[in-house]
Design an enzyme around this catalytic site. Structure first.
Site, PDB file in Angstrom:
ATOM      1  N   SER A 100       0.808  -1.219   0.000  1.00  0.00           N
ATOM      2  CA  SER A 100       0.000   0.000   0.000  1.00  0.00           C
ATOM      3  C   SER A 100       0.845   1.274   0.000  1.00  0.00           C
ATOM      4  CB  SER A 100      -0.931   0.006   1.218  1.00  0.00           C
ATOM      5  OG  SER A 100      -0.188   0.018   2.426  1.00  0.00           O
ATOM      6  N   ASP A 125      -2.828  -8.816   8.041  1.00  0.00           N
ATOM      7  CA  ASP A 125      -1.655  -8.516   8.853  1.00  0.00           C
ATOM      8  C   ASP A 125      -0.743  -9.735   8.735  1.00  0.00           C
ATOM      9  OD1 ASP A 125       0.237  -8.260  10.871  1.00  0.00           O
ATOM     10  OD2 ASP A 125      -1.177  -7.461  12.329  1.00  0.00           O
ATOM     11  N   SER A 143      15.309  -7.848   1.888  1.00  0.00           N
ATOM     12  CA  SER A 143      16.240  -7.791   3.012  1.00  0.00           C
ATOM     13  C   SER A 143      16.806  -6.368   3.052  1.00  0.00           C
ATOM     14  CB  SER A 143      17.345  -8.843   2.847  1.00  0.00           C
ATOM     15  OG  SER A 143      18.288  -8.778   3.883  1.00  0.00           O
ATOM     16  N   TYR A 157      16.819  -4.183  13.663  1.00  0.00           N
ATOM     17  CA  TYR A 157      16.473  -4.126  12.241  1.00  0.00           C
ATOM     18  C   TYR A 157      17.509  -4.903  11.433  1.00  0.00           C
ATOM     19  CZ  TYR A 157      15.729  -2.289   7.548  1.00  0.00           C
ATOM     20  OH  TYR A 157      15.523  -2.181   6.188  1.00  0.00           O
ATOM     21  N   LYS A 162      16.975  -8.372   9.076  1.00  0.00           N
ATOM     22  CA  LYS A 162      17.289  -8.442   7.645  1.00  0.00           C
ATOM     23  C   LYS A 162      18.395  -9.463   7.362  1.00  0.00           C
ATOM     24  CE  LYS A 162      14.248  -5.490   6.272  1.00  0.00           C
ATOM     25  NZ  LYS A 162      13.093  -5.929   5.457  1.00  0.00           N
TER      26      LYS A 162
END
Length: 266
Positions: free
Chosen positions: A14, A51, A129, A143, A147
């Site tokens: 989105s 979700d 990633s 974070y 990844k």
């Protein structure tokens, strides 16, 4: 549906990179479904609310696509977000939520799609990633961990699904000028020994991101990669980040990590 058209699923479609990837896939003749919590699909893209951290919602969405189209040829797993702050000061709930969306959300969608691809003996999966997955960034520790885990997931999965005509790769974007920057969950570790260093680090990150590659260009690259049936398992986006990826392999880890520290941990 027309046998000539591929059916593609994009998570987090989105906004940002996901939205541009979905648009680019439609321009290449695909029937595209985007899975997200926000009903804001780009023109020509079908929206299904899901979700990705909710396994039941994901399974229901994938089954609905199969019911409508009869097949899924491409999956682009893009949904994700970032948190920043010192590892010592990060609440367990926040680090777990980071992994829940970025890593386990990816796993939920892949597990939902794989049986249908395996049945047809073909399919293409692209996971988003990050360069931070191979060069972990201080104060974006969780974070980076999420990844890096996606890259490891892809490399292991590649050998598991190879006999079934399904291919998988991970793309490694660097700085992209999207809403990701504003959506980052930030903890500046106020009143701690880390606070000034965290603020400086995040300021550098945000400046680089706002001046980064356009999401349209990144989305076009990912869509092109998704249409291909095969590629190297890890693909950096953009010349400069391809060079960074190569250097990360050539330089001693101690040196590359020192350089990252000088940029992001002063």
């Amino acid at each position: 549906m027309s046998d000539e058209k591929k059916v593609a699923v994009v998570t987090g479609g989105s906004s940002g990179i996901g939205r541009e990837t979905a648009l680019s896939l439609t321009r290449q003749g695909c029937i595209v479904y985007e899975l997200s919590r926000r009903d804001n699909p780009p023109y020509g893209v079908h929206h299904l609310s899901a979700d990705v951290t909710d396994e039941e919602q994901v399974n229901n969405a994938i089954e609905e696509i199969i019911k409508r189209e009869g097949q899924i040829d491409i999956l682009v797993s893009n949904a994700g977000y970032g948190i920043s702050g010192a590892a010592e000061m990060t609440k367990a709930a926040d680090s777990h939520a980071q992994l829940e969306l970025n890593l386990f959300g990816t796993d939920n969608v892949i597990r939902a799609v794989l049986p249908h691809m395996r049945e047809r003996k073909r399919g293409r999966i692209v996971c988003v990633s990050s360069i931070a997955g191979i060069l972990p960034i201080p104060f974006q520790l969780w974070y980076s961990v999420s990844k890096a885990a996606i890259a490891a997931y892809v490399l292991a999965l590649q050998n598991e699904i190879r006999p079934y005509g399904i291919t998988v790769c991970a793309v490694l974007p660097g700085d992209i000028a999207t809403g990701f920057t504003d959506a980052r969950q930030k903890d500046d570790c106020e009143n701690s020994d880390y606070s000034e260093r965290v603020r400086r680090s995040v300021a550098v990150m945000e400046k680089d991101e706002r001046g980064g590659m356009s999401p349209k260009k990144a989305g076009e690259y990912i869509a092109k990669l998704a249409i291909k049936q095969n590629s190297r398992p890890l693909k950096a986006i953009g010349f400069s980040y391809k060079a960074v990826a190569v250097l990360s392999k050539l330089l001693p880890r101690r040196l590359s990590n020192y350089i990252v520290g000088k940029i992001y941990a002063k």
